[in-house]
Design a protein around this motif. Structure first.
Motif, PDB file in Angstrom:
ATOM      1  N   LEU A 261      11.653 -27.977  -5.336  1.00 17.53           N
ATOM      2  CA  LEU A 261      10.788 -28.715  -4.424  1.00 17.53           C
ATOM      3  C   LEU A 261      11.110 -28.357  -2.983  1.00 17.53           C
ATOM      4  O   LEU A 261      10.201 -28.169  -2.159  1.00 17.53           O
ATOM      5  CB  LEU A 261      10.962 -30.220  -4.640  1.00 17.53           C
ATOM      6  N   THR A 262      12.390 -28.262  -2.691  1.00 17.77           N
ATOM      7  CA  THR A 262      12.818 -27.868  -1.342  1.00 17.77           C
ATOM      8  C   THR A 262      12.359 -26.448  -1.038  1.00 17.77           C
ATOM      9  O   THR A 262      11.907 -26.139   0.086  1.00 17.77           O
ATOM     10  CB  THR A 262      14.338 -27.978  -1.205  1.00 17.77           C
ATOM     11  N   LEU A 263      12.455 -25.571  -2.028  1.00 19.33           N
ATOM     12  CA  LEU A 263      12.040 -24.174  -1.835  1.00 19.33           C
ATOM     13  C   LEU A 263      10.540 -24.092  -1.550  1.00 19.33           C
ATOM     14  O   LEU A 263      10.115 -23.388  -0.625  1.00 19.33           O
ATOM     15  CB  LEU A 263      12.386 -23.361  -3.083  1.00 19.33           C
ATOM     16  N   LEU A 264       9.734 -24.814  -2.345  1.00 24.48           N
ATOM     17  CA  LEU A 264       8.285 -24.814  -2.123  1.00 24.48           C
ATOM     18  C   LEU A 264       7.938 -25.388  -0.753  1.00 24.48           C
ATOM     19  O   LEU A 264       7.046 -24.875  -0.049  1.00 24.48           O
ATOM     20  CB  LEU A 264       7.591 -25.605  -3.224  1.00 24.48           C
ATOM     21  N   ALA A 265       8.615 -26.474  -0.396  1.00 23.43           N
ATOM     22  CA  ALA A 265       8.362 -27.074   0.919  1.00 23.43           C
ATOM     23  C   ALA A 265       8.691 -26.096   2.035  1.00 23.43           C
ATOM     24  O   ALA A 265       7.976 -26.009   3.050  1.00 23.43           O
ATOM     25  CB  ALA A 265       9.166 -28.352   1.066  1.00 23.43           C
ATOM     26  N   ALA A 266       9.776 -25.335   1.863  1.00 22.05           N
ATOM     27  CA  ALA A 266      10.170 -24.361   2.883  1.00 22.05           C
ATOM     28  C   ALA A 266       9.152 -23.220   2.972  1.00 22.05           C
ATOM     29  O   ALA A 266       8.814 -22.746   4.066  1.00 22.05           O
ATOM     30  CB  ALA A 266      11.560 -23.821   2.556  1.00 22.05           C
ATOM     31  N   GLY A 269       6.044 -24.281   4.577  1.00 25.37           N
ATOM     32  CA  GLY A 269       6.283 -24.641   5.970  1.00 25.37           C
ATOM     33  C   GLY A 269       6.367 -23.449   6.888  1.00 25.37           C
ATOM     34  O   GLY A 269       6.530 -23.608   8.099  1.00 25.37           O
ATOM     35  N   MET A 270       6.290 -22.219   6.354  1.00 24.71           N
ATOM     36  CA  MET A 270       6.337 -21.015   7.192  1.00 24.71           C
ATOM     37  C   MET A 270       5.030 -20.861   7.970  1.00 24.71           C
ATOM     38  O   MET A 270       3.956 -21.268   7.509  1.00 24.71           O
ATOM     39  CB  MET A 270       6.594 -19.784   6.329  1.00 24.71           C
ATOM     40  N   ASN A 271       5.092 -20.226   9.127  1.00 21.95           N
ATOM     41  CA  ASN A 271       3.916 -20.025   9.995  1.00 21.95           C
ATOM     42  C   ASN A 271       3.133 -18.770   9.604  1.00 21.95           C
ATOM     43  O   ASN A 271       2.974 -17.824  10.380  1.00 21.95           O
ATOM     44  CB  ASN A 271       4.364 -19.939  11.464  1.00 21.95           C
ATOM     45  N   GLN A 274      -2.652 -17.682   7.508  1.00 24.21           N
ATOM     46  CA  GLN A 274      -3.769 -16.866   7.009  1.00 24.21           C
ATOM     47  C   GLN A 274      -3.538 -16.357   5.595  1.00 24.21           C
ATOM     48  O   GLN A 274      -4.485 -16.177   4.834  1.00 24.21           O
ATOM     49  CB  GLN A 274      -4.017 -15.688   7.955  1.00 24.21           C
ATOM     50  N   SER A 275      -2.288 -16.108   5.212  1.00 23.05           N
ATOM     51  CA  SER A 275      -2.009 -15.591   3.879  1.00 23.05           C
ATOM     52  C   SER A 275      -1.425 -16.636   2.933  1.00 23.05           C
ATOM     53  O   SER A 275      -1.020 -16.313   1.823  1.00 23.05           O
ATOM     54  CB  SER A 275      -1.035 -14.406   3.976  1.00 23.05           C
ATOM     55  N   MET A 276      -1.372 -17.882   3.393  1.00 23.55           N
ATOM     56  CA  MET A 276      -0.765 -18.937   2.582  1.00 23.55           C
ATOM     57  C   MET A 276      -1.804 -19.523   1.631  1.00 23.55           C
ATOM     58  O   MET A 276      -2.877 -19.946   2.079  1.00 23.55           O
ATOM     59  CB  MET A 276      -0.225 -20.044   3.491  1.00 23.55           C
ATOM     60  N   PRO A 277      -1.555 -19.531   0.308  1.00 26.61           N
ATOM     61  CA  PRO A 277      -2.519 -20.101  -0.635  1.00 26.61           C
ATOM     62  C   PRO A 277      -2.640 -21.616  -0.455  1.00 26.61           C
ATOM     63  O   PRO A 277      -1.686 -22.284  -0.064  1.00 26.61           O
ATOM     64  CB  PRO A 277      -1.921 -19.763  -2.004  1.00 26.61           C
ATOM     65  N   PHE A 278      -3.823 -22.103  -0.737  1.00 29.53           N
ATOM     66  CA  PHE A 278      -4.165 -23.520  -0.721  1.00 29.53           C
ATOM     67  C   PHE A 278      -4.221 -24.145   0.672  1.00 29.53           C
ATOM     68  O   PHE A 278      -4.655 -25.284   0.812  1.00 29.53           O
ATOM     69  CB  PHE A 278      -3.169 -24.353  -1.553  1.00 29.53           C
ATOM     70  N   VAL A 279      -3.784 -23.433   1.690  1.00 29.59           N
ATOM     71  CA  VAL A 279      -3.672 -24.054   3.004  1.00 29.59           C
ATOM     72  C   VAL A 279      -5.038 -24.399   3.583  1.00 29.59           C
ATOM     73  O   VAL A 279      -5.253 -25.483   4.132  1.00 29.59           O
ATOM     74  CB  VAL A 279      -2.875 -23.141   3.960  1.00 29.59           C
ATOM     75  N   GLY A 284      -5.964 -28.656  -0.653  1.00 35.22           N
ATOM     76  CA  GLY A 284      -4.757 -27.828  -0.724  1.00 35.22           C
ATOM     77  C   GLY A 284      -3.466 -28.637  -0.844  1.00 35.22           C
ATOM     78  O   GLY A 284      -2.540 -28.281  -1.575  1.00 35.22           O
ATOM     79  N   PHE A 285      -3.400 -29.762  -0.115  1.00 35.95           N
ATOM     80  CA  PHE A 285      -2.192 -30.604  -0.164  1.00 35.95           C
ATOM     81  C   PHE A 285      -1.910 -31.075  -1.584  1.00 35.95           C
ATOM     82  O   PHE A 285      -0.770 -31.043  -2.053  1.00 35.95           O
ATOM     83  CB  PHE A 285      -2.382 -31.805   0.776  1.00 35.95           C
ATOM     84  N   TRP A 286      -2.985 -31.493  -2.292  1.00 35.23           N
ATOM     85  CA  TRP A 286      -2.803 -32.001  -3.652  1.00 35.23           C
ATOM     86  C   TRP A 286      -2.458 -30.879  -4.618  1.00 35.23           C
ATOM     87  O   TRP A 286      -1.727 -31.099  -5.595  1.00 35.23           O
ATOM     88  CB  TRP A 286      -4.066 -32.732  -4.106  1.00 35.23           C
ATOM     89  N   TYR A 287      -2.975 -29.675  -4.330  1.00 30.93           N
ATOM     90  CA  TYR A 287      -2.599 -28.534  -5.171  1.00 30.93           C
ATOM     91  C   TYR A 287      -1.081 -28.263  -5.067  1.00 30.93           C
ATOM     92  O   TYR A 287      -0.405 -27.984  -6.064  1.00 30.93           O
ATOM     93  CB  TYR A 287      -3.384 -27.282  -4.764  1.00 30.93           C
ATOM     94  N   VAL A 288      -0.597 -28.329  -3.828  1.00 25.10           N
ATOM     95  CA  VAL A 288       0.847 -28.087  -3.620  1.00 25.10           C
ATOM     96  C   VAL A 288       1.676 -29.149  -4.338  1.00 25.10           C
ATOM     97  O   VAL A 288       2.669 -28.851  -5.002  1.00 25.10           O
ATOM     98  CB  VAL A 288       1.188 -28.079  -2.116  1.00 25.10           C
ATOM     99  N   LEU A 289       1.251 -30.427  -4.242  1.00 22.07           N
ATOM    100  CA  LEU A 289       1.975 -31.487  -4.950  1.00 22.07           C
ATOM    101  C   LEU A 289       1.936 -31.282  -6.457  1.00 22.07           C
ATOM    102  O   LEU A 289       2.907 -31.554  -7.167  1.00 22.07           O
ATOM    103  CB  LEU A 289       1.371 -32.854  -4.612  1.00 22.07           C
ATOM    104  N   ALA A 290       0.796 -30.798  -6.940  1.00 21.13           N
ATOM    105  CA  ALA A 290       0.677 -30.537  -8.379  1.00 21.13           C
ATOM    106  C   ALA A 290       1.639 -29.442  -8.808  1.00 21.13           C
ATOM    107  O   ALA A 290       2.264 -29.518  -9.874  1.00 21.13           O
ATOM    108  CB  ALA A 290      -0.758 -30.156  -8.719  1.00 21.13           C
TER     109      ALA A 290
END
Length: 309
Positions: A261-266, A269-271, A274-279, A284-290
């Motif tokens: 969970l910490t790894l996914l959050a990190a 959290g990167m800037n 444009q290449s970040m999925p679900f953003v 997208g927020f709920w996809y990340v939680l899933a």
């Protein structure tokens, strides 16, 4: 003669009993009797090494006996210094050995006890004193046994700190008891060998051999108690280690589950938007939680399969 020095005179014995001997009391012993000055010096209030000295005209014996302090719950040593000759008996102690104090007072006040004492020689009286003191040891042994039984019952119920304190207290009492008794067997054996010089009867020697059996019995009981309390201490230590291991296991599992969970959050959290999925997606927020919840379920399933949970 000092007020601390009490005496009983019979046809065969002159018995002096001194409680908390002062310098003047010891000086009186040196001047009145032909005792060796070194033996008299050993009667000082400080605890001395247990021993027996054969001085031909008398025998000097230093023994320690256990006493139980009800206020402190501790077993402590109390010393009795004894001079035994054909006509004289001198006992020096600190007044905490209740059987000795009670016996002397009884001999002074009770008519029947005093009448029985009239025919007793010093060694016979000395035997009676030792017999009462060894009998006094058994209630203390019983008390230690009750403490061990109580710890054995409470070891699974009470708080660890309290149980450990009780175990250490019992171990201290057993060690103190053993320290007082460890020299008795050898000293009494030597005294029986010396008794012939004081014209002791065969029957009296037999009685002293019975006392020696008492010392062996008391020592063997203490060894048994020591083995028992050591086993209980090991059991308590094993239970404490098991509890600590369970706590560490729980914390480790929690740390491993939280790690993805910490790894996914990190990562999210990167800037790199444009290449970040679900953003940029609406949910997208709920996809990340899933994804995080799925990772947690997978970790739980893996731990369950390995029977770590």
């Amino acid at each position: 003669m000092s007020s601390k020095i009490k005496e009983i005179k019979t046809k065969k014995t002159h018995w002096l009993d001194i409680i908390n001997a002062s310098h003047d009391d010891l000086k009186y012993l040196r001047q009145t009797f032909t005792f060796d000055p070194l033996d008299v010096a050993d009667c000082s209030p400080m605890l001395q090494r247990q021993k027996i000295n054969d001085r031909k005209q008398y025998v000097f014996i230093v023994l320690q006996f256990p006493i139980y302090g009800r206020a402190t719950g501790a077993v402590e040593p109390s010393e009795i210094d004894t001079f035994v000759s054909k006509k004289q008996l001198v006992t020096v102690h600190d007044g905490r050995l209740k059987p000795l104090v009670d016996f002397f007072n009884l001999c002074q006040t009770d008519t029947l006890t005093r009448a029985n004492l009239e025919q007793d020689e010093p060694m016979v009286i000395f035997f009676k004193i030792l017999n009462k003191l060894y009998d006094y040891c058994y209630p203390i042994l019983n008390h230690i046994n009750l403490d061990i039984d109580r710890v054995e019952k409470d070891i699974l119920k009470r708080a660890e700190e309290e149980t450990i304190k009780n175990i250490l207290s019992i171990k201290r009492n057993i060690v103190n008891f053993q320290k007082t008794m460890q020299s008795h067997y050898g000293i009494l054996q030597n005294f029986v060998e010396i008794m012939g010089e004081l014209n002791a009867s065969r029957e009296l020697k037999t009685e002293f051999y019975n006392l020696i059996s008492h010392t062996k019995d008391i020592w063997n009981t203490l060894v048994n108690y020591k083995d028992t309390i050591n086993a209980l201490h090991e059991t308590q230590s094993s239970m404490t280690s098991l509890k600590i291991n369970e706590i560490m296991k729980t914390l480790t599992i929690f740390s491993v589950i939280v790690f993805p969970l910490t790894l996914l959050a990190a990562i999210f959290g990167m800037n790199t938007i444009q290449s970040m999925p679900f953003v940029e997606q609406e949910h997208g927020f709920w996809y990340v939680l899933a994804v995080m919840a799925f990772a947690v379920v997978c970790m739980f399933g893996y731990f369950k399969k390995r029977k770590w949970l």
